[in-house]
Design a protein around this motif. Structure first.
Motif, short mmCIF file in Angstrom:
data_model
loop_
_atom_site.label_atom_id
_atom_site.label_comp_id
_atom_site.label_asym_id
_atom_site.label_seq_id
_atom_site.Cartn_x
_atom_site.Cartn_y
_atom_site.Cartn_z
N SER A 142 66.88 26.28 29.17
CA SER A 142 67.27 27.48 29.99
C SER A 142 66.25 26.95 31.12
CB SER A 142 66.38 28.81 30.01
OG SER A 142 65.15 28.05 29.46
N SER A 143 65.85 25.67 30.99
CA SER A 143 65.57 24.68 32.68
C SER A 143 66.30 23.21 33.17
CB SER A 143 64.13 24.20 32.27
OG SER A 143 62.94 23.44 33.37
N CYS A 144 66.40 22.74 32.06
CA CYS A 144 67.62 21.43 32.34
C CYS A 144 69.18 21.48 32.30
CB CYS A 144 66.70 19.80 32.49
SG CYS A 144 66.46 19.90 30.26
N PHE A 145 69.11 22.69 31.59
CA PHE A 145 70.25 22.76 30.94
C PHE A 145 71.12 21.29 30.03
CE2 PHE A 145 70.03 24.75 34.52
CZ PHE A 145 70.02 26.60 34.36
N LEU A 146 70.24 20.92 29.29
CA LEU A 146 70.66 19.58 28.38
C LEU A 146 70.83 20.08 26.75
CD1 LEU A 146 69.12 16.29 30.18
CD2 LEU A 146 71.28 17.22 30.19
N VAL A 147 71.67 19.88 26.66
CA VAL A 147 71.83 20.65 24.26
C VAL A 147 70.64 18.88 24.47
CG1 VAL A 147 72.90 20.76 22.44
CG2 VAL A 147 73.75 21.29 24.91
N ASN A 176 60.41 35.07 25.53
CA ASN A 176 61.66 35.84 25.70
C ASN A 176 62.95 35.16 25.50
OD1 ASN A 176 58.99 37.49 26.30
ND2 ASN A 176 59.34 37.04 28.12
N GLY A 177 63.19 34.78 24.75
CA GLY A 177 64.80 33.82 24.80
C GLY A 177 64.61 32.91 25.12
N GLN A 178 64.03 32.54 26.02
CA GLN A 178 64.15 31.12 26.87
C GLN A 178 64.02 29.67 25.98
OE1 GLN A 178 65.22 31.06 30.55
NE2 GLN A 178 65.77 33.76 30.31
N LEU A 179 64.30 29.59 25.38
CA LEU A 179 64.21 27.77 24.87
C LEU A 179 64.02 27.27 25.95
CD1 LEU A 179 67.08 27.84 22.87
CD2 LEU A 179 64.40 28.79 22.81
N VAL A 180 63.19 26.05 26.00
CA VAL A 180 62.68 25.52 27.19
C VAL A 180 62.44 24.05 26.09
CG1 VAL A 180 61.30 24.56 28.35
CG2 VAL A 180 62.03 26.42 28.48
N CYS A 181 62.61 22.26 26.68
CA CYS A 181 63.00 21.21 26.16
C CYS A 181 61.37 20.74 25.98
CB CYS A 181 64.00 20.98 26.60
SG CYS A 181 64.10 19.55 28.24
N MET A 182 61.05 19.61 25.06
CA MET A 182 59.28 19.34 25.39
C MET A 182 60.11 18.57 27.12
SD MET A 182 58.88 17.19 22.09
CE MET A 182 58.26 18.36 20.36
N ASP A 183 60.46 17.76 27.25
CA ASP A 183 60.44 17.26 28.74
C ASP A 183 60.13 18.02 30.01
OD1 ASP A 183 61.58 15.13 27.40
OD2 ASP A 183 63.50 15.25 28.02
#
Length: 100
Positions: A74-79, A90-97
């Motif tokens: 949800s931050s960088c919009f990369l898969v 809250n349903g906001q998926l955030v990657c490690m980067d």
């Protein structure tokens, strides 16, 4: 502008009082003429890669839908793969980067 380092130094008050009106106008014109408005897109279009004629090329990319074990950050919009998931608040998926 060349500077003579052997010449005696002048203070700002000396420069203001000794400069003629013509010198001040010339300096102002020099400062204004130094501004150049360049359109970046025009500059990029003028460059050609040596030996690269891409005029008849068609690029084809196979798009694969998001898999069941992947998520969209949800931050960088990369898969990313689920193993790269740092938080699910809250349903906001955030990657490690992005979480770092």
């Amino acid at each position: 502008m060349a500077t003579d380092y052997d010449a005696p130094r002048r203070t700002e008050s000396d420069e203001v009082s000794e400069d003629s009106l013509e010198e001040l106008k010339a300096r102002r014109n020099e400062a204004q003429s130094a501004v150049v408005d360049i359109d970046e897109t025009d500059t990029a279009e003028s460059f050609e890669l040596p030996g690269a004629d891409l005029s008849g090329e068609e690029l084809s990319v196979r798009v694969v839908p998001k898999q069941a074990d992947e998520f969209t950050c949800s931050s960088c919009f990369l898969v990313h793969h689920r193993s790269r998931l740092a938080s699910d608040a809250n349903g906001q998926l955030v990657c490690m980067d992005c979480a770092a």
